[in-house]
Motif scaffolding. Structure first.
Motif, PDB file in Angstrom:
ATOM      1  N   ILE A  16      28.546-135.128 -65.562  1.00 54.42           N
ATOM      2  CA  ILE A  16      27.444-134.222 -65.226  1.00 54.42           C
ATOM      3  C   ILE A  16      26.140-134.851 -65.696  1.00 54.42           C
ATOM      4  O   ILE A  16      26.052-135.390 -66.804  1.00 54.42           O
ATOM      5  N   ASP A  17      25.110-134.749 -64.875  1.00 51.47           N
ATOM      6  CA  ASP A  17      23.788-135.229 -65.251  1.00 51.47           C
ATOM      7  C   ASP A  17      23.022-134.064 -65.872  1.00 51.47           C
ATOM      8  O   ASP A  17      22.631-133.126 -65.181  1.00 51.47           O
ATOM      9  N   ASN A  37      22.513-137.838 -71.976  1.00 49.97           N
ATOM     10  CA  ASN A  37      23.383-138.224 -70.853  1.00 49.97           C
ATOM     11  C   ASN A  37      24.222-139.457 -71.189  1.00 49.97           C
ATOM     12  O   ASN A  37      25.382-139.548 -70.792  1.00 49.97           O
TER      13      ASN A  37
END
Length: 158
Positions: free
Chosen positions: A117-118, A110
């Motif tokens: 976006i996670d 991440n």
């Protein structure tokens, strides 16, 4: 009558065998990267494409060599795609499990991406699966150019 029955070689048998070897090579390379702390280096995943080409090509070559009379272009393509599908599915499951066990891996992915976006372990596994399929299918077509028999060669061998 022949007392020894010949073992029939199928696309599924070879696909599973070489798909398992592909998954093992991808997993082994990933664990080696993890050993050196490089599992979050996204660009290193392209080294897996060497394994994809190698095992798909070797599986198709094995099938062609052992079933010369039954070798066709479409059978070679389907075998190569089956190898890629099997290997990438198993490797994707491994990545999902690894991501669930090692949350630091997910955090580092991440942080390494610039996307809002996670990522979660399942999504990372899905990306790896689809990416391997796409590149793998392209490599299978490339490998088939080397392995295909032309009509000219077939007429010489008759």
């Amino acid at each position: 009558m022949d007392s020894v029955q010949r073992h029939r070689i199928t696309i599924e048998q070879i696909g599973i065998k070489y798909g398992l070897m592909l998954a093992g090579a991808n997993t082994g390379f990933f664990l080696l990267m993890a050993l050196f702390g490089w599992e979050d280096e996204i660009w290193l995943r392209f080294v897996n494409l060497v394994f994809v080409f190698l095992f798909a090509y070797r599986g198709m070559q094995y099938f062609k060599h052992h079933t010369l009379n039954h070798w066709t272009y479409l059978k070679g393509l389907s075998l190569g795609m089956f190898v890629v599908l099997t290997g990438s599915a198993i490797f994707a499951v491994f990545l999902a499990v690894y991501g669930l066990i090692n949350q630091q891996f997910i955090t580092s992915i991440n942080e390494a991406t610039n996307i809002s976006i996670d990522f979660n372990p399942v999504f990372i596994a899905f990306i790896a699966f689809v990416e391997t399929l796409i590149y793998g299918f392209i490599m299978v077509f490339a490998a088939m150019q080397r392995l295909k028999t032309t009509h000219m060669q077939d007429s010489v061998h008759i």
